[in-house]
Structures are given as C-alpha cells and as structure tokens.
Design a protein around this motif. Structure first.
Motif, mmCIF file in Angstrom:
data_model
loop_
_atom_site.group_PDB
_atom_site.id
_atom_site.type_symbol
_atom_site.label_atom_id
_atom_site.label_comp_id
_atom_site.label_asym_id
_atom_site.label_seq_id
_atom_site.Cartn_x
_atom_site.Cartn_y
_atom_site.Cartn_z
ATOM 1 N N ARG A 148 13.198 -6.116 -4.220
ATOM 2 C CA ARG A 148 13.619 -5.001 -4.829
ATOM 3 C C ARG A 148 13.402 -5.034 -6.232
ATOM 4 O O ARG A 148 14.414 -4.813 -7.224
ATOM 5 N N GLU A 149 12.683 -5.692 -6.964
ATOM 6 C CA GLU A 149 12.477 -6.016 -8.432
ATOM 7 C C GLU A 149 11.596 -4.911 -8.980
ATOM 8 O O GLU A 149 10.433 -4.686 -8.408
ATOM 9 N N PRO A 150 12.083 -4.339 -10.067
ATOM 10 C CA PRO A 150 11.517 -3.080 -10.529
ATOM 11 C C PRO A 150 10.050 -3.258 -11.281
ATOM 12 O O PRO A 150 9.337 -2.467 -11.198
ATOM 13 N N GLN A 151 9.933 -4.559 -11.725
ATOM 14 C CA GLN A 151 8.710 -4.796 -12.275
ATOM 15 C C GLN A 151 7.465 -5.388 -11.491
ATOM 16 O O GLN A 151 6.527 -5.346 -11.947
ATOM 17 N N LYS A 152 7.802 -5.401 -10.101
ATOM 18 C CA LYS A 152 6.854 -5.844 -9.155
ATOM 19 C C LYS A 152 6.168 -4.764 -8.328
ATOM 20 O O LYS A 152 6.999 -3.740 -8.136
ATOM 21 N N HIS A 153 5.148 -4.888 -7.843
ATOM 22 C CA HIS A 153 4.618 -3.951 -6.975
ATOM 23 C C HIS A 153 4.780 -4.020 -5.581
ATOM 24 O O HIS A 153 5.509 -5.092 -5.219
ATOM 25 N N GLY A 154 4.685 -2.917 -4.815
ATOM 26 C CA GLY A 154 4.756 -3.106 -3.306
ATOM 27 C C GLY A 154 5.925 -2.095 -2.613
ATOM 28 O O GLY A 154 6.509 -1.221 -3.489
ATOM 29 N N PHE A 155 5.770 -1.739 -1.455
ATOM 30 C CA PHE A 155 6.602 -0.953 -0.676
ATOM 31 C C PHE A 155 7.961 -1.542 -0.626
ATOM 32 O O PHE A 155 8.024 -2.624 -0.304
ATOM 33 N N LEU A 156 8.996 -0.927 -0.646
ATOM 34 C CA LEU A 156 10.331 -1.364 -0.473
ATOM 35 C C LEU A 156 10.570 -1.531 1.084
ATOM 36 O O LEU A 156 9.658 -0.738 1.732
ATOM 37 N N GLU A 157 11.438 -2.240 1.612
ATOM 38 C CA GLU A 157 11.502 -2.477 2.940
ATOM 39 C C GLU A 157 11.559 -1.136 3.741
ATOM 40 O O GLU A 157 10.997 -0.900 4.678
ATOM 41 N N GLU A 158 12.412 -0.071 3.188
ATOM 42 C CA GLU A 158 12.572 0.909 3.882
ATOM 43 C C GLU A 158 11.564 1.899 4.064
ATOM 44 O O GLU A 158 11.491 2.807 5.030
ATOM 45 N N GLU A 159 10.562 1.774 3.055
ATOM 46 C CA GLU A 159 9.403 2.514 3.078
ATOM 47 C C GLU A 159 8.120 2.146 4.055
ATOM 48 O O GLU A 159 7.467 2.743 4.212
ATOM 49 N N LEU A 160 8.602 0.755 4.472
ATOM 50 C CA LEU A 160 7.391 0.177 5.106
ATOM 51 C C LEU A 160 7.035 0.841 6.254
ATOM 52 O O LEU A 160 5.570 0.881 6.740
ATOM 53 N N PRO A 161 7.954 1.244 7.091
ATOM 54 C CA PRO A 161 7.494 2.046 8.546
ATOM 55 C C PRO A 161 6.602 3.073 8.427
ATOM 56 O O PRO A 161 5.440 3.134 9.344
ATOM 57 N N GLU A 162 6.950 3.930 7.713
ATOM 58 C CA GLU A 162 6.089 5.311 7.389
ATOM 59 C C GLU A 162 4.721 4.963 6.867
ATOM 60 O O GLU A 162 3.784 5.350 7.139
ATOM 61 N N ALA A 163 4.756 3.836 5.917
ATOM 62 C CA ALA A 163 3.724 3.582 5.156
ATOM 63 C C ALA A 163 2.690 3.016 6.182
ATOM 64 O O ALA A 163 1.427 3.086 6.151
ATOM 65 N N LEU A 164 3.218 2.035 6.569
ATOM 66 C CA LEU A 164 2.396 1.238 7.728
ATOM 67 C C LEU A 164 1.660 2.397 8.763
ATOM 68 O O LEU A 164 0.541 2.151 9.079
ATOM 69 N N ALA A 165 2.528 2.991 9.252
ATOM 70 C CA ALA A 165 2.105 4.297 10.261
ATOM 71 C C ALA A 165 0.917 4.967 9.595
ATOM 72 O O ALA A 165 -0.138 5.164 10.448
ATOM 73 N N ARG A 166 1.043 5.329 8.320
ATOM 74 C CA ARG A 166 0.282 6.125 7.722
ATOM 75 C C ARG A 166 -1.206 5.306 7.298
ATOM 76 O O ARG A 166 -2.376 6.141 7.627
ATOM 77 N N VAL A 167 -0.906 4.115 6.968
ATOM 78 C CA VAL A 167 -2.214 3.403 6.896
ATOM 79 C C VAL A 167 -2.992 3.168 7.854
ATOM 80 O O VAL A 167 -4.317 3.039 8.159
ATOM 81 N N ARG A 168 -2.346 2.771 9.185
ATOM 82 C CA ARG A 168 -2.934 2.334 10.274
ATOM 83 C C ARG A 168 -3.616 3.701 10.854
ATOM 84 O O ARG A 168 -4.374 3.337 11.784
ATOM 85 N N GLU A 169 -3.269 4.885 10.492
ATOM 86 C CA GLU A 169 -4.122 5.920 10.725
ATOM 87 C C GLU A 169 -5.570 6.269 10.076
ATOM 88 O O GLU A 169 -6.309 6.896 10.237
ATOM 89 N N MET A 170 -5.571 5.425 8.973
ATOM 90 C CA MET A 170 -6.988 5.584 7.876
ATOM 91 C C MET A 170 -7.899 4.824 8.740
ATOM 92 O O MET A 170 -7.758 3.862 9.041
ATOM 93 N N PRO A 171 -9.135 5.515 9.502
ATOM 94 C CA PRO A 171 -10.254 4.804 9.955
ATOM 95 C C PRO A 171 -10.731 3.495 9.389
ATOM 96 O O PRO A 171 -11.431 2.786 9.929
ATOM 97 N N HIS A 172 -10.709 3.635 8.116
ATOM 98 C CA HIS A 172 -11.812 2.367 7.438
ATOM 99 C C HIS A 172 -10.724 1.414 6.814
ATOM 100 O O HIS A 172 -11.278 0.663 5.843
#
Length: 211
Positions: free
Chosen positions: A122-146
């Motif tokens: 949870r470092e503000p200077q670093k990139h990436g999804f927060l843990e609580e954002e991961l389930p929705e983000a992963l579901a969305r990305v998995r829907e992307m066909p490419h």
C-alpha cells in the motif's frame, strides 16, 4: 554474487521449501547494463529470460541480443504498442492500461501474456492494484479477449525479512485463490525468501553483475 551463485541460492531456497528447482525461473534484469555485460555475465551461462524496466532501452537491446524479453517495469499507455515485443508483461497495473493492451492485441492478432501488479505494501509511490481492488480488476481483465492473465506480481516495501516475507506469502495466497500459476516476486535482496513463499519468477539484476 554472479549468476552461478544466484542459481545455487535459488536451488537452496527450493530445497528448504520442499520445491523442485525447475518450478522457479530466473529473470535476469538487465537495465542500465551494456550488451557486452549481459553477454558476459548472463548469456554465456545459458538462455535466461531478460527483464527490462524501460521499453526504449529494451528495444535497443532487442536489436542486438536474441532472448526471451520480459517487461518488468511500469508501462505507459502510449507505449502499449510495443508490448507484443515482450514474452511477458509483469507490470499490468491499471484497467486503463489493460484496455490499451487489449486493443493492441486485437490490432496485431495476438493474445498478450500479462501479470497483474499488486501493491500489497500500500505504498503510494508504487504502481499496482490494491488487494481489495484485485477481484474486480482480475474479472474485468479476464474478459478481455486479447489478454491472457498468467499470474500476479508485487514489489514489497524495503525492509527486513519480517516485512517482506508476509507480502510474498500473501501474493501466493492470492494467486492460489484466483487459480493463477505465476507469482513474480523477489529481487537481488530477497529472492530466496520469495522462493520459500512460492515465487515462480524472480527478477534478479544487481546480484548477477557483481564480481
């Protein structure tokens, strides 16, 4: 340390964790290293994936070195068009970047292989999804066909083993939870701990190039 010593340390960590050495791949991070250094310190020992943090630096080296290239640093959306040059993008850190990569994959007719970066510290200077954002983000990305999501990546906060080990353990737990095989974690300072906690890809740079 040098590459042979890094491989020995990787095997020792696998033994401690009851894992097979072939379960863990070394990604040799070559940022700011010359082609000659890479050939001398890495490629003369074998065919290892090479990791770069900056797209432009990677593109220059790709012209001179035949290797499996990984992007291990942040990717700006305006450079997404170069993603097909990499066998794996470790640093998918936003849905906007995912959408850009999906469009690139559609345009060139390939599925791009990616890891989702998770900011577990949870470092503000670093990139990436927060843990609580991961389930929705992963579901969305998995829907992307490419896009093909192979796993997760993290960079822990700087600190002793008591700080980094729980971060690595949590990334493995999340990868297990979502059925993802790859866990990219561990660098020169802490790759043995990462292997003990389930890393399948370790991103080692500095330790390979010291005498």
């Amino acid at each position: 340390m040098g590459l042979p010593q890094v491989l020995e340390a990787m095997e020792a960590a696998c033994r401690r964790a009851g894992r097979r050495p072939e379960e863990v791949r070394l990604v040799a991070v070559t940022k700011e290293r010359s082609v000659e250094e890479i050939q001398e310190k890495v490629l003369r020992h074998g065919a290892f994936p090479l990791g770069e943090s900056r797209v432009q630096e990677a593109l220059r080296k790709m012209e001179l070195l035949q290797a499996e290239w990984h992007l291990v640093g942040p990717l700006q959306r305006n450079k997404a068009k170069f993603a097909p040059r990499f066998a794996l993008v470790h640093s998918l850190d936003s849905l906007r970047l995912a959408e850009a990569l999906d469009r690139v994959g559609e345009k060139v007719g390939v599925r791009l292989r990616v890891l989702l970066e998770v900011n577990l510290g949870r470092e503000p200077q670093k990139h990436g999804f927060l843990e609580e954002e991961l389930p929705e983000a992963l579901a969305r990305v998995r829907e992307m066909p490419h896009l093909e999501v192979l796993g997760l990546m993290t960079v822990p906060p700087m600190g002793p083993e008591a700080v980094v080990r729980p971060i690595f353990r949590r990334l493995s737990e999340l990868a297990d939870r979502f059925g993802l095989p790859e866990r990219s974690m561990g660098m020169s300072e802490d790759f043995p701990i990462a292997i003990e906690e389930g890393a399948t890809l370790v991103r080692v740079g500095r330790a390979l190039f010291v005498d």
